[in-house]
Design a protein around this motif. Sequence first.
Motif, mmCIF file in Angstrom:
data_model
loop_
_atom_site.group_PDB
_atom_site.id
_atom_site.type_symbol
_atom_site.label_atom_id
_atom_site.label_comp_id
_atom_site.label_asym_id
_atom_site.label_seq_id
_atom_site.Cartn_x
_atom_site.Cartn_y
_atom_site.Cartn_z
ATOM 1 N N GLN A 149 1.159 -1.044 -0.456
ATOM 2 C CA GLN A 149 -0.687 0.335 0.061
ATOM 3 C C GLN A 149 0.638 1.438 -0.092
ATOM 4 N N TYR A 150 2.205 1.068 0.392
ATOM 5 C CA TYR A 150 3.029 2.215 0.253
ATOM 6 C C TYR A 150 3.140 2.474 -1.304
ATOM 7 N N THR A 151 2.566 3.454 -1.668
ATOM 8 C CA THR A 151 2.400 4.100 -3.121
ATOM 9 C C THR A 151 2.717 5.511 -3.173
ATOM 10 N N ASP A 153 0.595 7.339 -5.010
ATOM 11 C CA ASP A 153 -0.987 8.005 -5.225
ATOM 12 C C ASP A 153 -1.147 8.084 -3.268
ATOM 13 N N GLY A 154 -0.858 7.153 -2.649
ATOM 14 C CA GLY A 154 -1.054 7.224 -1.330
ATOM 15 C C GLY A 154 -0.597 8.491 -0.706
ATOM 16 N N PHE A 155 0.496 8.501 -1.217
ATOM 17 C CA PHE A 155 1.324 9.585 -0.413
ATOM 18 C C PHE A 155 0.573 11.237 -0.886
ATOM 19 N N VAL A 156 0.066 11.507 0.301
ATOM 20 C CA VAL A 156 -0.393 13.170 0.234
ATOM 21 C C VAL A 156 0.671 14.121 0.150
ATOM 22 N N THR A 157 1.283 15.101 -0.533
ATOM 23 C CA THR A 157 2.026 15.617 -1.212
ATOM 24 C C THR A 157 1.877 17.196 -0.744
ATOM 25 N N SER A 160 6.052 20.829 2.052
ATOM 26 C CA SER A 160 6.370 20.166 3.184
ATOM 27 C C SER A 160 7.374 19.373 2.565
ATOM 28 N N ASN A 161 7.094 18.084 1.904
ATOM 29 C CA ASN A 161 7.616 17.272 1.413
ATOM 30 C C ASN A 161 7.315 16.961 -0.308
ATOM 31 N N GLN A 162 6.613 17.953 -1.173
ATOM 32 C CA GLN A 162 6.929 17.668 -2.961
ATOM 33 C C GLN A 162 8.649 17.609 -3.098
ATOM 34 N N GLY A 186 14.766 12.609 6.815
ATOM 35 C CA GLY A 186 13.913 13.461 7.797
ATOM 36 C C GLY A 186 14.033 12.900 8.752
ATOM 37 N N PRO A 187 13.172 13.762 9.896
ATOM 38 C CA PRO A 187 12.672 13.293 11.151
ATOM 39 C C PRO A 187 12.093 11.723 10.654
ATOM 40 N N VAL A 188 11.859 11.362 12.523
ATOM 41 C CA VAL A 188 11.389 10.116 12.300
ATOM 42 C C VAL A 188 9.888 10.060 11.581
ATOM 43 N N GLY A 189 8.413 9.139 11.348
ATOM 44 C CA GLY A 189 7.554 9.516 10.980
ATOM 45 C C GLY A 189 7.160 10.644 9.957
ATOM 46 N N LEU A 190 7.864 10.999 9.432
ATOM 47 C CA LEU A 190 7.355 12.050 7.651
ATOM 48 C C LEU A 190 7.183 11.367 6.865
ATOM 49 N N GLY A 191 7.396 9.854 6.207
ATOM 50 C CA GLY A 191 7.395 9.118 5.029
ATOM 51 C C GLY A 191 8.322 8.583 4.462
ATOM 52 N N LYS A 192 9.297 8.326 5.576
ATOM 53 C CA LYS A 192 10.988 8.241 3.986
ATOM 54 C C LYS A 192 10.528 6.690 3.891
ATOM 55 N N THR A 193 10.210 5.965 4.678
ATOM 56 C CA THR A 193 9.303 4.164 4.512
ATOM 57 C C THR A 193 8.734 3.891 3.261
ATOM 58 N N HIS A 194 7.934 5.355 3.385
ATOM 59 C CA HIS A 194 6.245 5.468 2.457
ATOM 60 C C HIS A 194 7.059 5.392 1.244
ATOM 61 N N ALA A 318 -5.018 16.432 5.167
ATOM 62 C CA ALA A 318 -5.083 16.132 3.069
ATOM 63 C C ALA A 318 -4.858 14.288 3.958
ATOM 64 N N ILE A 319 -3.544 14.053 4.374
ATOM 65 C CA ILE A 319 -3.125 12.984 5.212
ATOM 66 C C ILE A 319 -4.482 12.420 5.787
ATOM 67 N N LEU A 320 -4.664 12.722 6.641
ATOM 68 C CA LEU A 320 -5.754 12.642 7.657
ATOM 69 C C LEU A 320 -6.934 12.064 6.664
ATOM 70 N N ASN A 346 4.593 14.439 13.381
ATOM 71 C CA ASN A 346 4.961 12.603 13.075
ATOM 72 C C ASN A 346 3.873 12.615 12.266
ATOM 73 N N VAL A 347 3.769 12.191 10.815
ATOM 74 C CA VAL A 347 2.299 11.781 10.469
ATOM 75 C C VAL A 347 2.502 10.099 10.692
ATOM 76 N N ARG A 348 2.958 9.708 11.540
ATOM 77 C CA ARG A 348 2.611 8.003 12.097
ATOM 78 C C ARG A 348 1.685 8.371 13.519
ATOM 79 N N GLU A 349 1.989 9.322 14.268
ATOM 80 C CA GLU A 349 1.224 9.508 15.164
ATOM 81 C C GLU A 349 -0.093 10.356 14.643
ATOM 82 N N LEU A 350 -0.169 10.767 14.284
ATOM 83 C CA LEU A 350 -1.375 11.426 13.185
ATOM 84 C C LEU A 350 -2.636 10.453 12.652
ATOM 85 N N GLU A 351 -1.492 9.544 12.631
ATOM 86 C CA GLU A 351 -3.046 7.695 11.696
ATOM 87 C C GLU A 351 -2.717 7.488 13.377
ATOM 88 N N GLY A 352 -2.172 6.732 14.181
ATOM 89 C CA GLY A 352 -2.419 6.482 15.190
ATOM 90 C C GLY A 352 -4.025 6.816 16.413
#
Length: 480
Positions: A149-151, A153-157, A160-162, A186-194, A318-320, A346-352
Amino acid sequence: MTAKVQDTNQVAWEQLKEALRNRLNAAAYATWVSQMVCLKDEDQQLRVGLPDTFSLDWVSNHYKHVLDEELAKFAPDTELTLHLTQSDPDAQPAPKPAKAPKKRVKTPSPATVSTAGPIVAQNHPPKPQRQKAAPIAVEVPEQLPVHQQYTFDGFVTGPSNQIACAAALAVSENPGMVYNPLFVFGPVGLGKTHLIQAIGNTIRKANPDARIRYQTTEQFVNDVVQGIRFERMDQLRATYRQCDVLLIDDIQFIAGKEACQAEFFHTFNALYEARKQVVVTSDKLPHEIKDLEDRVKSRFQWGLIVDLQPPELETRIAILNKKAEQDNIELSNEVAMFIAQSVRSNVRELEGYLIRVSAYASLTNQPVSLELAKSVLKDVMPGTSTLTCDGIVKAVAKHFDIKVADLKGSKRARAIAIPRQISMYLCRTHTQASYPEIGKALGGKDHTTALNAFNRITERLKSENDLRKHVDDLESLLLS
Ligand code: ADP
Ligand code: MG
């Protein structure tokens, strides 16, 4: 022991191999079964040898029951039992090259051997292996799957990340041709792995035959440690250097590990010269990674370094919304705004937080309302539980340099009315107060005034930068 027994066991072994070829996946067969040999033996015991203790342990722990089951199937009437052993315990033997299974089984390249996470192509015939020992790629731990699912399309720009996203997309469209290596930091939770996995997923989709290897640095380090320990560095190198695309996540963990850095350096050079794509992520810039050799740092500088910054409010919203859509969560604007304002970096926290609220709503059979979100998150969100309406009103008055009495009064001048609305909005977002309570805290206003103020500010924040700056500054102050 008679020749007849040996022949019979050899036949049984060939039969067993055939059964295993059908039962196991091609990777497991090519890695393990093809290096097993039937040893000379006694009646009723089929002794099968593996070339080294590592392989013996692995097969005993992971496949012994499968071998026993298959043996029981085709030899139900015999007493034949299977005994796994090391072919030559005194030496790390030189096993036969892992033979390709017969035609009807698709054979993996060494890079495909793992059933684990690495994104791997499935259809490459193996290159002849002249190394001394068993393929190493199976040692990659299995608990690190690649997320389909890490695509992109699923990455909101957003701002900050464009750039990072555009660079990653460019690399996935032209691997090895544009930015090589690509260094995403970038710091943790901002989409590097994604992002790094989106690169892998996109390349794989466009070119299913590409040999793509995704590794966390931890896996890479483990591989090198195992390679050194079991004298399989040649094999390890072959595995890594056959990649078309090498994706290494969290390279900062290579700090201080000299042997791994040297290995990475040479692997990188080999891939780079062959115009193969390398992408790494890190939570630090190359020069900030402690104990990173200069030559490795300089390799990272060859390509493009892009960074991910904490997303702005709109991007967080938009991510939410994207996550809510993916998970079928009904998310109102006010709840999205509430969560997005409470988690900034931290986007991971946001999702959490979104998951927490939606899980609670579904378990208690309630809609995802602002009240519910506030009550579910009050203990985990910093700042929400301690703020009061009075505190907010004072902070707003100070920020705009106006009197508290004016905020609570009825003057309609814009310079007062807007801060008043902001106060109501902040009270609603950062306290448990209801609209009537907020109205009261602002000098006895009607609850509809508080409700309208909240809605107005929520709407205007979407497009008015000046207003957002005031709200952001106030929130930083209140939540700090
Ligand atoms: P990192 O590797 O930088 O620590 P991750 O890639 O693991 O961060 O991201 C954490 C979570 O946040 C993942 O679930 C990821 O999908 C999500 N995420 C991060 N940034 C975005 C974005 N811009 N759009 C959508 N989801 C994102
Ligand atoms: Mg990560």
